[in-house]
Design a protein around this motif. Structure first.
Motif, PDB file in Angstrom:
ATOM      1  N   MET A  24      55.025  37.002  70.323  1.00 33.40           N
ATOM      2  CA  MET A  24      55.872  37.074  71.445  1.00 33.40           C
ATOM      3  C   MET A  24      57.457  37.420  71.199  1.00 33.40           C
ATOM      4  O   MET A  24      57.705  38.083  71.965  1.00 33.40           O
ATOM      5  CB  MET A  24      56.177  35.567  72.021  1.00 33.40           C
ATOM      6  N   ALA A  25      57.931  37.133  69.993  1.00 34.60           N
ATOM      7  CA  ALA A  25      59.287  37.579  69.720  1.00 34.60           C
ATOM      8  C   ALA A  25      59.291  39.111  69.511  1.00 34.60           C
ATOM      9  O   ALA A  25      60.159  39.805  69.762  1.00 34.60           O
ATOM     10  CB  ALA A  25      59.886  37.122  68.407  1.00 34.60           C
ATOM     11  N   TYR A  26      58.217  39.697  68.977  1.00 36.46           N
ATOM     12  CA  TYR A  26      57.969  41.177  68.927  1.00 36.46           C
ATOM     13  C   TYR A  26      57.889  41.773  70.222  1.00 36.46           C
ATOM     14  O   TYR A  26      58.464  42.818  70.352  1.00 36.46           O
ATOM     15  CB  TYR A  26      56.606  41.428  67.728  1.00 36.46           C
ATOM     16  N   ALA A  27      56.970  41.225  70.887  1.00 34.23           N
ATOM     17  CA  ALA A  27      56.908  41.678  72.262  1.00 34.23           C
ATOM     18  C   ALA A  27      58.159  41.931  73.087  1.00 34.23           C
ATOM     19  O   ALA A  27      58.309  42.723  73.846  1.00 34.23           O
ATOM     20  CB  ALA A  27      55.873  40.860  73.158  1.00 34.23           C
ATOM     21  N   ALA A  28      58.881  40.651  72.913  1.00 33.50           N
ATOM     22  CA  ALA A  28      60.121  40.771  73.676  1.00 33.50           C
ATOM     23  C   ALA A  28      61.234  41.852  72.929  1.00 33.50           C
ATOM     24  O   ALA A  28      62.045  42.440  73.917  1.00 33.50           O
ATOM     25  CB  ALA A  28      60.847  39.409  73.563  1.00 33.50           C
ATOM     26  N   ASP A  29      61.189  41.961  71.894  1.00 32.32           N
ATOM     27  CA  ASP A  29      62.040  43.059  71.128  1.00 32.32           C
ATOM     28  C   ASP A  29      61.553  44.504  71.403  1.00 32.32           C
ATOM     29  O   ASP A  29      62.438  45.415  71.245  1.00 32.32           O
ATOM     30  CB  ASP A  29      62.385  42.607  69.582  1.00 32.32           C
ATOM     31  N   ALA A  30      60.483  44.617  71.239  1.00 35.36           N
ATOM     32  CA  ALA A  30      59.741  46.016  71.224  1.00 35.36           C
ATOM     33  C   ALA A  30      59.697  46.912  72.601  1.00 35.36           C
ATOM     34  O   ALA A  30      59.558  46.177  73.549  1.00 35.36           O
ATOM     35  CB  ALA A  30      58.347  45.847  70.686  1.00 35.36           C
ATOM     36  N   PRO A  31      60.137  48.002  72.425  1.00 34.30           N
ATOM     37  CA  PRO A  31      60.283  48.806  73.708  1.00 34.30           C
ATOM     38  C   PRO A  31      58.762  48.753  74.359  1.00 34.30           C
ATOM     39  O   PRO A  31      57.592  48.682  73.708  1.00 34.30           O
ATOM     40  CB  PRO A  31      60.629  50.182  73.229  1.00 34.30           C
ATOM     41  N   ARG A  32      58.823  48.633  75.816  1.00 39.37           N
ATOM     42  CA  ARG A  32      57.297  48.810  76.561  1.00 39.37           C
ATOM     43  C   ARG A  32      56.555  49.953  76.075  1.00 39.37           C
ATOM     44  O   ARG A  32      55.532  49.755  75.840  1.00 39.37           O
ATOM     45  CB  ARG A  32      57.696  48.741  77.845  1.00 39.37           C
ATOM     46  N   GLY A  33      57.433  51.131  75.671  1.00 41.94           N
ATOM     47  CA  GLY A  33      56.474  52.274  75.555  1.00 41.94           C
ATOM     48  C   GLY A  33      55.594  51.955  74.296  1.00 41.94           C
ATOM     49  O   GLY A  33      54.418  52.427  73.975  1.00 41.94           O
ATOM     50  N   VAL A  72      56.872  65.581  82.155  1.00 44.41           N
ATOM     51  CA  VAL A  72      55.572  66.221  82.818  1.00 44.41           C
ATOM     52  C   VAL A  72      54.819  66.738  81.908  1.00 44.41           C
ATOM     53  O   VAL A  72      53.445  66.294  82.001  1.00 44.41           O
ATOM     54  CB  VAL A  72      56.248  67.070  84.109  1.00 44.41           C
ATOM     55  N   LYS A  73      54.942  67.569  81.054  1.00 42.65           N
ATOM     56  CA  LYS A  73      54.149  68.308  80.306  1.00 42.65           C
ATOM     57  C   LYS A  73      53.276  67.306  79.171  1.00 42.65           C
ATOM     58  O   LYS A  73      52.113  67.002  79.267  1.00 42.65           O
ATOM     59  CB  LYS A  73      54.641  69.277  79.077  1.00 42.65           C
ATOM     60  N   LEU A  74      54.110  66.290  78.614  1.00 42.07           N
ATOM     61  CA  LEU A  74      53.381  65.358  77.824  1.00 42.07           C
ATOM     62  C   LEU A  74      52.737  64.316  78.541  1.00 42.07           C
ATOM     63  O   LEU A  74      51.543  63.991  78.026  1.00 42.07           O
ATOM     64  CB  LEU A  74      54.559  64.744  76.954  1.00 42.07           C
ATOM     65  N   SER A  75      53.088  63.888  80.010  1.00 40.15           N
ATOM     66  CA  SER A  75      52.224  63.034  80.748  1.00 40.15           C
ATOM     67  C   SER A  75      50.875  63.584  80.857  1.00 40.15           C
ATOM     68  O   SER A  75      49.693  62.879  80.898  1.00 40.15           O
ATOM     69  CB  SER A  75      53.076  62.461  81.792  1.00 40.15           C
ATOM     70  N   PRO A  90      41.970  68.297  68.384  1.00 39.76           N
ATOM     71  CA  PRO A  90      42.323  68.089  69.765  1.00 39.76           C
ATOM     72  C   PRO A  90      42.934  66.549  69.867  1.00 39.76           C
ATOM     73  O   PRO A  90      42.291  65.528  69.214  1.00 39.76           O
ATOM     74  CB  PRO A  90      40.923  68.188  70.353  1.00 39.76           C
ATOM     75  N   MET A  91      43.578  66.519  70.819  1.00 39.64           N
ATOM     76  CA  MET A  91      44.020  65.107  71.403  1.00 39.64           C
ATOM     77  C   MET A  91      43.098  64.555  72.356  1.00 39.64           C
ATOM     78  O   MET A  91      42.763  65.418  73.365  1.00 39.64           O
ATOM     79  CB  MET A  91      45.466  65.054  71.882  1.00 39.64           C
ATOM     80  N   PRO A  92      42.576  63.586  72.430  1.00 37.74           N
ATOM     81  CA  PRO A  92      41.577  63.034  73.448  1.00 37.74           C
ATOM     82  C   PRO A  92      42.314  62.718  74.599  1.00 37.74           C
ATOM     83  O   PRO A  92      43.504  62.426  74.583  1.00 37.74           O
ATOM     84  CB  PRO A  92      40.691  61.869  72.810  1.00 37.74           C
ATOM     85  N   ALA A  93      41.548  62.906  75.862  1.00 39.55           N
ATOM     86  CA  ALA A  93      42.144  62.257  76.913  1.00 39.55           C
ATOM     87  C   ALA A  93      42.239  61.013  77.197  1.00 39.55           C
ATOM     88  O   ALA A  93      41.471  60.231  76.614  1.00 39.55           O
ATOM     89  CB  ALA A  93      41.239  63.070  78.214  1.00 39.55           C
ATOM     90  N   HIS A  94      43.059  60.578  77.930  1.00 37.88           N
ATOM     91  CA  HIS A  94      43.452  59.010  78.139  1.00 37.88           C
ATOM     92  C   HIS A  94      43.488  58.906  79.598  1.00 37.88           C
ATOM     93  O   HIS A  94      44.405  58.194  80.402  1.00 37.88           O
ATOM     94  CB  HIS A  94      44.755  58.526  77.370  1.00 37.88           C
ATOM     95  N   GLN A  95      42.298  59.026  80.191  1.00 37.14           N
ATOM     96  CA  GLN A  95      42.125  58.958  81.789  1.00 37.14           C
ATOM     97  C   GLN A  95      42.146  57.510  82.182  1.00 37.14           C
ATOM     98  O   GLN A  95      42.476  57.363  83.250  1.00 37.14           O
ATOM     99  CB  GLN A  95      40.689  59.576  82.142  1.00 37.14           C
ATOM    100  N   SER A  96      41.861  56.460  81.347  1.00 34.72           N
ATOM    101  CA  SER A  96      41.936  55.188  81.853  1.00 34.72           C
ATOM    102  C   SER A  96      43.272  54.511  81.740  1.00 34.72           C
ATOM    103  O   SER A  96      43.569  53.549  82.414  1.00 34.72           O
ATOM    104  CB  SER A  96      41.008  54.367  80.976  1.00 34.72           C
ATOM    105  N   MET A  97      44.291  55.196  81.330  1.00 34.43           N
ATOM    106  CA  MET A  97      45.698  54.718  81.231  1.00 34.43           C
ATOM    107  C   MET A  97      46.190  55.136  82.640  1.00 34.43           C
ATOM    108  O   MET A  97      46.187  56.117  83.173  1.00 34.43           O
ATOM    109  CB  MET A  97      46.468  55.328  80.060  1.00 34.43           C
ATOM    110  N   SER A  98      47.028  53.917  83.119  1.00 35.00           N
ATOM    111  CA  SER A  98      47.776  54.059  84.180  1.00 35.00           C
ATOM    112  C   SER A  98      49.086  55.168  84.099  1.00 35.00           C
ATOM    113  O   SER A  98      49.396  55.511  83.000  1.00 35.00           O
ATOM    114  CB  SER A  98      48.301  53.084  84.724  1.00 35.00           C
ATOM    115  N   ASP A  99      49.330  55.788  85.171  1.00 36.40           N
ATOM    116  CA  ASP A  99      50.268  56.904  85.176  1.00 36.40           C
ATOM    117  C   ASP A  99      51.553  56.127  84.879  1.00 36.40           C
ATOM    118  O   ASP A  99      52.577  56.619  83.858  1.00 36.40           O
ATOM    119  CB  ASP A  99      50.533  57.584  86.562  1.00 36.40           C
ATOM    120  N   ALA A 100      51.797  54.934  84.979  1.00 38.03           N
ATOM    121  CA  ALA A 100      53.111  54.337  84.753  1.00 38.03           C
ATOM    122  C   ALA A 100      53.039  53.784  83.337  1.00 38.03           C
ATOM    123  O   ALA A 100      54.156  54.079  82.461  1.00 38.03           O
ATOM    124  CB  ALA A 100      53.023  52.873  85.536  1.00 38.03           C
TER     125      ALA A 100
END
Length: 116
Positions: A24-33, A72-75, A90-100
């Motif tokens: 939980m401490a890691y999650a609180a300190d780590a950036p959301r990304g 925009v390009k990287l998203s 190749p980099m696989p598609a990540h269609q199930s990830m939300s845009d946010a």
């Protein structure tokens, strides 16, 4: 003998609690990304500071520094996948990830993948 078993159970519970609080401490300190990147297997192909299967996040940030369209390009690249920009793999598609979530990861990467 029961005291011994109870002591072991208590020690295990305390150890599990300590591990939970540490995560939980890691999650609180780590950036959301970074948290999202970890949860979506991005770290299986990318590292923050060294090439793995794909380029490091810091290499990506350096390549796109100053590019107003980088986000925009990287998203789009994360969502749809792609190949040829960093080599033959190749980099696989990540269609199930939300845009946010994609935007959070891309923003974190473009910021140089900071630890905090």
């Amino acid at each position: 003998m029961k005291r011994g078993v109870a002591g072991v159970v208590i020690a295990l519970m305390l150890g599990a609690s300590a591990a939970w609080f540490a995560s939980m401490a890691y999650a609180a300190d780590a950036p959301r990304g970074r948290i999202i990147a970890n949860a979506n297997a991005c770290m299986g192909c990318h590292a923050v500071d060294r090439k793995l299967v794909g380029p490091s996040f810091q290499q990506i940030a350096a390549r796109y520094k100053g590019d107003a369209q980088a986000s925009v390009k990287l998203s789009r690249k994360v969502k749809d996948g792609g190949a040829g920009v960093w080599g033959m793999i190749p980099m696989p598609a990540h269609q199930s990830m939300s845009d946010a979530d994609i935007r959070a990861v891309v923003d974190w990467v473009l910021a140089g993948a900071p630890s905090k």
